[in-house]
Design an enzyme around this catalytic site. Sequence first.
Site, PDB file in Angstrom:
ATOM      1  N   HIS A  25       0.818  -1.220   0.000  1.00 63.44           N
ATOM      2  CA  HIS A  25       0.000   0.000   0.000  1.00 63.44           C
ATOM      3  C   HIS A  25       0.855   1.276   0.000  1.00 63.44           C
ATOM      4  O   HIS A  25       0.345   2.363   0.215  1.00 63.44           O
ATOM      5  CB  HIS A  25      -0.993   0.001   1.173  1.00 63.44           C
ATOM      6  CG  HIS A  25      -1.991  -1.125   1.059  1.00 63.44           C
ATOM      7  ND1 HIS A  25      -3.223  -0.976   0.477  1.00 63.44           N
ATOM      8  CD2 HIS A  25      -1.902  -2.430   1.416  1.00 63.44           C
ATOM      9  CE1 HIS A  25      -3.855  -2.142   0.487  1.00 63.44           C
ATOM     10  NE2 HIS A  25      -3.075  -3.043   1.058  1.00 63.44           N
ATOM     11  N   SER A  59     -10.957 -18.024 -22.727  1.00 65.01           N
ATOM     12  CA  SER A  59     -10.116 -18.535 -21.645  1.00 65.01           C
ATOM     13  C   SER A  59     -10.233 -20.060 -21.593  1.00 65.01           C
ATOM     14  O   SER A  59     -11.322 -20.600 -21.379  1.00 65.01           O
ATOM     15  CB  SER A  59     -10.584 -17.943 -20.311  1.00 65.01           C
ATOM     16  OG  SER A  59     -10.199 -18.793 -19.264  1.00 65.01           O
ATOM     17  N   LEU A 115      -1.546 -12.444  -6.130  1.00 60.74           N
ATOM     18  CA  LEU A 115      -0.388 -12.631  -7.013  1.00 60.74           C
ATOM     19  C   LEU A 115      -0.558 -11.833  -8.311  1.00 60.74           C
ATOM     20  O   LEU A 115       0.160 -12.048  -9.283  1.00 60.74           O
ATOM     21  CB  LEU A 115      -0.202 -14.116  -7.332  1.00 60.74           C
ATOM     22  CG  LEU A 115       0.027 -15.035  -6.130  1.00 60.74           C
ATOM     23  CD1 LEU A 115      -0.025 -16.506  -6.541  1.00 60.74           C
ATOM     24  CD2 LEU A 115       1.361 -14.732  -5.454  1.00 60.74           C
ATOM     25  N   ASP A 162       1.779  -3.582  -9.361  1.00 58.67           N
ATOM     26  CA  ASP A 162       1.535  -4.890  -9.977  1.00 58.67           C
ATOM     27  C   ASP A 162       1.859  -4.879 -11.464  1.00 58.67           C
ATOM     28  O   ASP A 162       2.529  -5.780 -11.988  1.00 58.67           O
ATOM     29  CB  ASP A 162       0.070  -5.310  -9.784  1.00 58.67           C
ATOM     30  CG  ASP A 162      -0.301  -5.372  -8.316  1.00 58.67           C
ATOM     31  OD1 ASP A 162       0.616  -5.310  -7.477  1.00 58.67           O
ATOM     32  OD2 ASP A 162      -1.501  -5.467  -8.019  1.00 58.67           O
TER      33      ASP A 162
HETATM   34  C1  GLA Z   1      -2.840  -4.475  -4.889  1.00 59.90           C
HETATM   35  C2  GLA Z   1      -2.707  -3.254  -5.791  1.00 59.90           C
HETATM   36  C3  GLA Z   1      -1.297  -2.668  -5.743  1.00 59.90           C
HETATM   37  C4  GLA Z   1      -0.825  -2.453  -4.312  1.00 59.90           C
HETATM   38  C5  GLA Z   1      -1.081  -3.696  -3.460  1.00 59.90           C
HETATM   39  C6  GLA Z   1      -0.797  -3.460  -2.008  1.00 59.90           C
HETATM   40  O1  GLA Z   1      -2.076  -5.530  -5.360  1.00 59.90           O
HETATM   41  O2  GLA Z   1      -3.037  -3.575  -7.117  1.00 59.90           O
HETATM   42  O3  GLA Z   1      -1.248  -1.466  -6.477  1.00 59.90           O
HETATM   43  O4  GLA Z   1      -1.394  -1.315  -3.748  1.00 59.90           O
HETATM   44  O5  GLA Z   1      -2.412  -4.145  -3.567  1.00 59.90           O
HETATM   45  O6  GLA Z   1       0.546  -3.231  -1.801  1.00 59.90           O
END
Ligand code: GLA
Length: 375
Positions: A25, A59, A115, A162
């Site tokens: 976060h 898919s 993930l 991510d």
């Molecule tokens: C999710 C969000 C990321 C990040 C994480 C927490 O995966 O997509 O942008 O904020 O939570 O670290």
Amino acid sequence: MNFLKNFNPVLTISSPGRINIIGEHTDYNLGYVLPTAIEKKIVLQFQKNETEKTCRVYSKDFDKGFEFDLSKISISENAWENYVLGVLNEISKRTDKVRGFDCVLESNLPLGSGLSSSAALECGIAYGLNELFALSLSKLDIVTLSQIAEHTYVGTQCGIMDQYASVMSEAGHVILLDCRSLEHQLIPMELHPYKIIMLNTGVSHNLATSEYNVRKLECEEGIAQIQQKYPSVKSLRDVTEEMLETCRKELKTTVYRRCHFISKENQRVLDVAKALRNSNLERVGELLYEAHEGISKWYEVSCKESDFLVEHTKKNLLVLGARQTGGGFGGCTLNIVHVDAVASFVESASVAYKNEFGIELTYFEANPSRGTATL
Ligand code: GLA
């Protein structure tokens, strides 16, 4: 779907999931994160279908597909379709070169496990279309447009970690990403004689999207308040513990606790990066435990299943550290486990977890891997 009979892909893209060593976060607070892509991935195959506007996506895992018209893209009622449609919507704002295409997906990346299967799908679609139609998008364009797609079509106000990790990672390294400058350093991930073992709680509480957005708003409330005393502060990344303490009375308790976590977590990312560079794995482990405490008690994005698994590791001297990774409320815990103890660790965690929650624990070893690529 009919197109499958004559499917003759000309392009195959591998789009990986990610783990985050530390820094939860902190991305949307413009701080630091330390993720890497993993071997688990979505494989996407593409062909042009010689139509102007008809696109079909199928898919294999879910035996489900859908068709859409490039000139009529809008949010779908079927959640997973929005990862694709959101990306197409963003691409259409940048170029008109996309034409009809077919895409087949196959994945070994578990969904809802923290993930980043969402980012893998978004970035895989964007990367594939960029290749297929020579769109001239940079890797960073792919990352940022995929993030915006998640905001606008999926509804999670996610940070950039991510998508960045999915696209930019390199084998054997973690990425120390500065989420403000969007510059990164690669840090070799040398853990021997330890390994990263991921335990999948098997739960994905549906608080994930709503509470995620609430946390983001709480951080924004904190910043607005802190700026009254410190106008130069732009994000929680700039807020030191001392500054936060001087504003404590003005902040709601919850908001104070969220800000406190982010400030500490940001520093922990830098400390873990330093410890990895110095091969101080014990220190890495300690910081992971500290981070989990913060995730659970201060930021309140853990759950009883993740807390149980992290607590369980503390009895095992061959585990250096553990914490829940990802957005929160379930998913996987990340554990740094001695090679000689992996089998006994997994066995004992599985038995204890089954006794406590009646859930079969699954696990896998995670190795830092390269980001999105053409196969
Ligand atoms: C999710 C969000 C990321 C990040 C994480 C927490 O995966 O997509 O942008 O904020 O939570 O670290």
